[in-house]
Design a protein around this motif. Structure first.
Motif, PDB file in Angstrom:
ATOM      1  N   ARG A   1     -19.317  63.006 -78.385  1.00 32.36           N
ATOM      2  CA  ARG A   1     -19.225  61.612 -78.823  1.00 32.36           C
ATOM      3  C   ARG A   1     -18.429  60.780 -77.818  1.00 32.36           C
ATOM      4  NH1 ARG A   1     -18.147  60.833 -84.992  1.00 32.36           N
ATOM      5  NH2 ARG A   1     -20.186  61.771 -84.953  1.00 32.36           N
TER       6      ARG A   1
ATOM      7  N   THR B   1     -19.879  57.589 -75.584  1.00 34.23           N
ATOM      8  CA  THR B   1     -19.220  56.283 -75.532  1.00 34.23           C
ATOM      9  C   THR B   1     -18.878  55.909 -74.102  1.00 34.23           C
ATOM     10  OG1 THR B   1     -18.310  56.657 -77.736  1.00 34.23           O
ATOM     11  CG2 THR B   1     -17.283  54.934 -76.422  1.00 34.23           C
TER      12      THR B   1
ATOM     13  N   LYS C   1     -21.971  54.673 -72.456  1.00 33.54           N
ATOM     14  CA  LYS C   1     -22.286  53.314 -72.894  1.00 33.54           C
ATOM     15  C   LYS C   1     -21.450  52.296 -72.130  1.00 33.54           C
ATOM     16  CE  LYS C   1     -23.599  53.709 -77.743  1.00 33.54           C
ATOM     17  NZ  LYS C   1     -23.167  53.373 -79.111  1.00 33.54           N
TER      18      LYS C   1
ATOM     19  N   CYS D   1     -19.592  48.922 -78.705  1.00 34.56           N
ATOM     20  CA  CYS D   1     -18.994  50.180 -79.157  1.00 34.56           C
ATOM     21  C   CYS D   1     -18.457  50.115 -80.585  1.00 34.56           C
ATOM     22  CB  CYS D   1     -17.888  50.612 -78.204  1.00 34.56           C
ATOM     23  SG  CYS D   1     -18.532  51.072 -76.587  1.00 34.56           S
TER      24      CYS D   1
END
Length: 81
Positions: free
Chosen positions: A34, A38, A41, A66
């Protein structure tokens, strides 16, 4: 640990050194996937934000993407879960 193959000896040392972390990962069922997603991203947003005039606009975009914040667009209905 008793192998004559150097790669196996090195692997044994690494496993022994990180034994507690490996067991915690298995026990808790957690991974850094995870966090990596992130981070990816954010990197993509920074690449897209190349033309932004200041850093605050880029940071605002990171916070928006986010977070779970949904911005209502004109003439569109929000989907309910």
């Amino acid at each position: 640990s008793h192998s004559r193959i150097p790669a196996f000896k090195e692997l044994y040392k690494k496993i022994k050194r990180h034994k507690d972390h490996i067991l915690n990962t298995i026990r808790l069922g957690m991974s850094n996937a995870r966090i990596e997603a992130t981070n990816n991203k954010i990197k993509l947003i920074i690449r897209k934000a190349y033309g932004f005039r200041n850093i605050q606009n880029m940071l605002d975009m990171v916070y928006l993407v986010c977070s779970n914040l949904r911005v209502p667009l004109p003439n569109r209905r929000l989907k309910t879960a």
